[in-house]
Design a protein around this motif. Structure first.
Motif, PDB file in Angstrom:
ATOM      1  N   ILE A 328      28.588 -13.229  -4.006  1.00  0.00           N
ATOM      2  CA  ILE A 328      28.487 -14.456  -3.209  1.00  0.00           C
ATOM      3  C   ILE A 328      28.128 -14.069  -1.767  1.00  0.00           C
ATOM      4  O   ILE A 328      28.628 -13.063  -1.246  1.00  0.00           O
ATOM      5  CB  ILE A 328      29.845 -15.215  -3.230  1.00  0.00           C
ATOM      6  N   THR A 329      27.275 -14.885  -1.133  1.00  0.00           N
ATOM      7  CA  THR A 329      26.866 -14.555   0.241  1.00  0.00           C
ATOM      8  C   THR A 329      27.796 -15.232   1.251  1.00  0.00           C
ATOM      9  O   THR A 329      28.468 -16.224   0.937  1.00  0.00           O
ATOM     10  CB  THR A 329      25.432 -15.055   0.524  1.00  0.00           C
ATOM     11  N   GLU A 330      27.759 -14.716   2.472  1.00  0.00           N
ATOM     12  CA  GLU A 330      28.573 -15.303   3.537  1.00  0.00           C
ATOM     13  C   GLU A 330      28.164 -16.761   3.762  1.00  0.00           C
ATOM     14  O   GLU A 330      29.006 -17.629   3.981  1.00  0.00           O
ATOM     15  CB  GLU A 330      28.415 -14.479   4.826  1.00  0.00           C
ATOM     16  N   GLU A 331      26.856 -17.005   3.666  1.00  0.00           N
ATOM     17  CA  GLU A 331      26.342 -18.355   3.888  1.00  0.00           C
ATOM     18  C   GLU A 331      26.953 -19.348   2.875  1.00  0.00           C
ATOM     19  O   GLU A 331      27.364 -20.457   3.245  1.00  0.00           O
ATOM     20  CB  GLU A 331      24.825 -18.288   3.719  1.00  0.00           C
ATOM     21  N   GLN A 332      27.005 -18.944   1.626  1.00  0.00           N
ATOM     22  CA  GLN A 332      27.590 -19.824   0.587  1.00  0.00           C
ATOM     23  C   GLN A 332      29.051 -20.132   0.909  1.00  0.00           C
ATOM     24  O   GLN A 332      29.521 -21.250   0.745  1.00  0.00           O
ATOM     25  CB  GLN A 332      27.505 -19.149  -0.793  1.00  0.00           C
ATOM     26  N   ILE A 333      29.752 -19.109   1.376  1.00  0.00           N
ATOM     27  CA  ILE A 333      31.180 -19.270   1.693  1.00  0.00           C
ATOM     28  C   ILE A 333      31.392 -20.213   2.868  1.00  0.00           C
ATOM     29  O   ILE A 333      32.287 -21.056   2.857  1.00  0.00           O
ATOM     30  CB  ILE A 333      31.808 -17.881   1.994  1.00  0.00           C
ATOM     31  N   TYR A 349      37.441  -9.717 -10.486  1.00  0.00           N
ATOM     32  CA  TYR A 349      38.331  -8.573 -10.679  1.00  0.00           C
ATOM     33  C   TYR A 349      39.768  -9.004 -10.402  1.00  0.00           C
ATOM     34  O   TYR A 349      40.020  -9.663  -9.389  1.00  0.00           O
ATOM     35  CB  TYR A 349      37.972  -7.441  -9.717  1.00  0.00           C
ATOM     36  N   THR A 350      40.684  -8.614 -11.264  1.00  0.00           N
ATOM     37  CA  THR A 350      42.073  -8.918 -10.961  1.00  0.00           C
ATOM     38  C   THR A 350      42.614  -7.867  -9.992  1.00  0.00           C
ATOM     39  O   THR A 350      42.175  -6.709  -9.993  1.00  0.00           O
ATOM     40  CB  THR A 350      42.980  -8.933 -12.221  1.00  0.00           C
ATOM     41  N   GLY A 351      43.537  -8.298  -9.170  1.00  0.00           N
ATOM     42  CA  GLY A 351      44.190  -7.378  -8.242  1.00  0.00           C
ATOM     43  C   GLY A 351      45.441  -8.052  -7.740  1.00  0.00           C
ATOM     44  O   GLY A 351      45.383  -9.188  -7.276  1.00  0.00           O
ATOM     45  N   ARG A 352      46.582  -7.397  -7.909  1.00  0.00           N
ATOM     46  CA  ARG A 352      47.809  -7.970  -7.357  1.00  0.00           C
ATOM     47  C   ARG A 352      48.511  -6.900  -6.542  1.00  0.00           C
ATOM     48  O   ARG A 352      47.815  -6.112  -5.886  1.00  0.00           O
ATOM     49  CB  ARG A 352      48.660  -8.639  -8.444  1.00  0.00           C
ATOM     50  N   ASN A 369      31.574  -5.603  -2.844  1.00  0.00           N
ATOM     51  CA  ASN A 369      30.799  -6.371  -1.880  1.00  0.00           C
ATOM     52  C   ASN A 369      30.355  -7.715  -2.478  1.00  0.00           C
ATOM     53  O   ASN A 369      29.692  -7.751  -3.516  1.00  0.00           O
ATOM     54  CB  ASN A 369      29.587  -5.533  -1.457  1.00  0.00           C
ATOM     55  N   GLY A 370      30.758  -8.818  -1.843  1.00  0.00           N
ATOM     56  CA  GLY A 370      30.386 -10.158  -2.322  1.00  0.00           C
ATOM     57  C   GLY A 370      31.184 -10.617  -3.543  1.00  0.00           C
ATOM     58  O   GLY A 370      30.882 -11.652  -4.132  1.00  0.00           O
ATOM     59  N   GLN A 371      32.201  -9.850  -3.896  1.00  0.00           N
ATOM     60  CA  GLN A 371      32.910 -10.136  -5.153  1.00  0.00           C
ATOM     61  C   GLN A 371      34.135 -11.034  -4.952  1.00  0.00           C
ATOM     62  O   GLN A 371      34.527 -11.387  -3.843  1.00  0.00           O
ATOM     63  CB  GLN A 371      33.332  -8.820  -5.823  1.00  0.00           C
ATOM     64  N   VAL A 372      34.729 -11.363  -6.104  1.00  0.00           N
ATOM     65  CA  VAL A 372      35.883 -12.265  -6.144  1.00  0.00           C
ATOM     66  C   VAL A 372      37.091 -11.477  -6.673  1.00  0.00           C
ATOM     67  O   VAL A 372      36.983 -10.810  -7.698  1.00  0.00           O
ATOM     68  CB  VAL A 372      35.609 -13.432  -7.127  1.00  0.00           C
ATOM     69  N   ILE A 373      38.204 -11.573  -5.960  1.00  0.00           N
ATOM     70  CA  ILE A 373      39.451 -10.953  -6.427  1.00  0.00           C
ATOM     71  C   ILE A 373      40.382 -12.055  -6.922  1.00  0.00           C
ATOM     72  O   ILE A 373      40.582 -13.070  -6.244  1.00  0.00           O
ATOM     73  CB  ILE A 373      40.148 -10.165  -5.279  1.00  0.00           C
ATOM     74  N   GLY A 413      34.123  -6.100   1.828  1.00  0.00           N
ATOM     75  CA  GLY A 413      33.140  -7.190   1.774  1.00  0.00           C
ATOM     76  C   GLY A 413      33.454  -8.254   0.730  1.00  0.00           C
ATOM     77  O   GLY A 413      32.565  -8.997   0.302  1.00  0.00           O
ATOM     78  N   ILE A 414      34.720  -8.345   0.340  1.00  0.00           N
ATOM     79  CA  ILE A 414      35.136  -9.362  -0.648  1.00  0.00           C
ATOM     80  C   ILE A 414      34.951 -10.753  -0.027  1.00  0.00           C
ATOM     81  O   ILE A 414      35.308 -10.978   1.131  1.00  0.00           O
ATOM     82  CB  ILE A 414      36.620  -9.136  -1.042  1.00  0.00           C
TER      83      ILE A 414
END
Ligand SMILES: O=C(O)C[C@H](O)C(=O)O
Ligand code: SF4
Length: 512
Positions: A328-333, A349-352, A369-373, A413-414
């Protein structure tokens, strides 16, 4: 007692997968109070869908199957050692079958025993009684709501309510405060058990004991009955709502018990249970161990139907539904605002807890980079070919990652983190500086989200154990709500502030 093991296995599976009738009725009632199209109505629809899915699949309602706690009443002469062994065997088998998450973790080195057995787990408490049958009850209370338990030592000063003295009115203030301080983090709407008196240990014990009462019983003590009714009615005026999204129902049940104390101590202990209030019980034949009867099964059975969990734009004029695929790009966010509904497809990706600590002083095992946790500790099972399958995968409480989250997002870069209950000012600031978003998923909806996972593409850091590892998930239309955006807005901060203001209306004495 040849059937005792089998009966305990059934009790464990039923408790984890089938929500009791009294709890279902309370949730169905809450659902009627919310206006269609609101975030609260959408959350409750997801919750009721999830309850039905757990039923249909005989799978855990929530991935956090808690610290299994058994309370067993036995006639004189019943062999408790045999029962203990059978319970442990049943727990290990239910874990192997994916009905419980491996949840027993060494407190010093963090290793997971893998079968839910270990020092202090499960908790099994026996009591002898005069009756001629065995009464076995089990509660699976997850960690998120357990962390919202609170104990007050009277007299004390409470935010919004002022002085709580050593009397019924002081007790009333503590209970109202306990609901406020939980916000949505214990997966509201919740149930509370309150213990008045005792010492710190027996007070909490009594509070938890109240959670074994039926949601619709009537307290035989007139004063405590009035207190229960008062709290249930007024806590729902705090506006915290389901998942802390705001709404009409914050509390689904309140049960209060009292024991004596010593003159110097005056404790009010509160055990907070999430909506996924998993407790059941059976009556057993003391000779064979066969189940004679199930508890909490009186009254009407609510069967929830599948329904579309949608928010309508009429209630939130600015809100939009946005589909996103990582990277995902910064612009989308930056286009996302609090209230938007986001549907994620592709990789996450899971992460706790263990992963966040690890990432703060190591490199990431994958490019983030650009990913989702996703703050999630799933229930996973491996098939005969060695492939992993997700059995339950709802969000965990995000605030525990507050010390790390902002720094980790910037370092790797998440762009998006998904969890529940919201995060604090440090993360909010980082979202603004870096261009990130916090998405709130519906806590406890573990079947609903497991269904969104189309494949497990890999796993890293398995040495942390199944719940704590970094799972690579391929998802489709994973739906969550933006509750913290990159423009400095936080729904959690707003609801906390407005509920604190509402709490102040309960400052004046009620019980003389
Ligand atoms: O451990 C979990 O998966 C969830 C936990 O119960 C929580 O509410 O944070
Ligand atoms: S995630 Fe929510 S529903 Fe599940 S155990 Fe934790 S508090 Fe309860």
């Amino acid at each position: 007692m040849e059937k005792f093991y089998e009966s305990m296995y059934k009790l464990v599976v039923e408790t984890s997968t089938n929500l009791p009738k009294d709890v279902r009725r309370a949730i169905a009632h809450a659902k009627l109070q919310e206006s269609a199209g609101t975030r609260a109505a959408m959350s409750l629809a997801t919750i009721t869908n999830n309850i039905k899915m757990a039923d249909d699949k005989v799978s855990p309602i929530c991935q956090d199957t808690g610290l299994p706690t058994f309370k067993i009443k036995v006639p004189v002469g019943a062999n408790q050692l045999v029962m203990k062994d059978a319970i442990k065997k049943a727990i290990a088998k239910a874990t192997e079958d994916g009905k419980l998450r491996p949840n027993s973790v060494d407190s010093i080195d963090g290793s997971n025993t893998g079968d839910n057995l270990g020092e202090g787990t499960p908790v099994i408490k026996f009591e002898q009684w005069e009756k001629d049958y065995i009464d076995a009850r089990l509660i699976l209370k997850g960690g998120g709501c357990e962390n919202k338990n609170i104990q007050y030592s009277l007299p004390c000063e409470l935010d919004g309510l002022g002085r709580a003295g050593r009397d019924l009115d002081g007790i009333r203030k503590c209970i109202m405060h306990s609901v406020y301080q939980a916000q949505g983090q214990g997966c509201s709407a919740g149930f509370i058990g309150v213990g008045i008196g005792g010492d710190r240990t027996s007070g909490y014990e009594l509070a938890k004991e109240q959670l074994f009462r039926s949601v619709d019983d009537v307290n035989p003590n007139e004063e405590l009955h009035k207190l229960e009714e008062y709290v249930l009615e007024n806590a729902n005026k705090l506006g915290i709502g389901t998942m802390g999204f705001g709404g009409e129902t914050t509390l689904l049940g309140c049960k209060v018990g009292a024991i004596n104390r010593i003159p110097a101590s005056f404790f009010v202990s509160v055990a907070y249970n999430c909506w996924a209030y998993r407790r059941l019980g059976v009556k057993l034949d003391p000779q064979t161990g066969d189940i004679l009867d199930w508890h909490y099964q009186e009254g009407e059975e609510v069967q929830f139907a599948d329904e579309v969990a949608a928010t309508s734009e009429s209630n939130q004029p600015e809100a939009q539904t946005v589909e996103l695929t990582a990277p995902i790009t910064e612009e989308q966010i930056r286009e996302l605002k609090v209230g938007d509904v986001v549907k994620i497809s592709g990789r996450m990706y899971t992460g706790r807890d263990a992963i966040h600590k690890y990432l703060s002083d190591h490199d990431a095992p994958v490019d983030l980079n650009g990913q989702v946790i996703y703050h999630c500790g799933p229930v996973m099972l491996k098939d005969e070919e060695g492939n992993w399958h997700v059995k339950a995968a709802g969000p965990t409480t995000s605030i525990r990652e507050e010390p790390y989250q902002g720094d980790i997002m910037k370092k790797f870069g998440i762009r998006a983190v998904i969890g529940k209950g919201g995060m604090g000012p440090k993360t909010l600031k980082a979202l603004e500086e870096h261009g990130g978003v916090y998405l709130n998923a519906i806590g406890g909806a573990a079947q609903y989200y497991a269904e969104c996972v189309k494949a497990v593409d890999g796993v890293d850091l398995m040495e942390f154990g199944i719940p704590e590892a970094m799972w690579h998930l391929e998802v489709k239309d994973f739906t969550a709500v933006v509750t913290m955006d990159s423009h400095g807005n936080s729904l959690h901060q707003d609801v906390d502030q407005s509920s604190l203001e509402k709490l102040q209306q309960f400052k004046e004495p009620v019980f003389k």
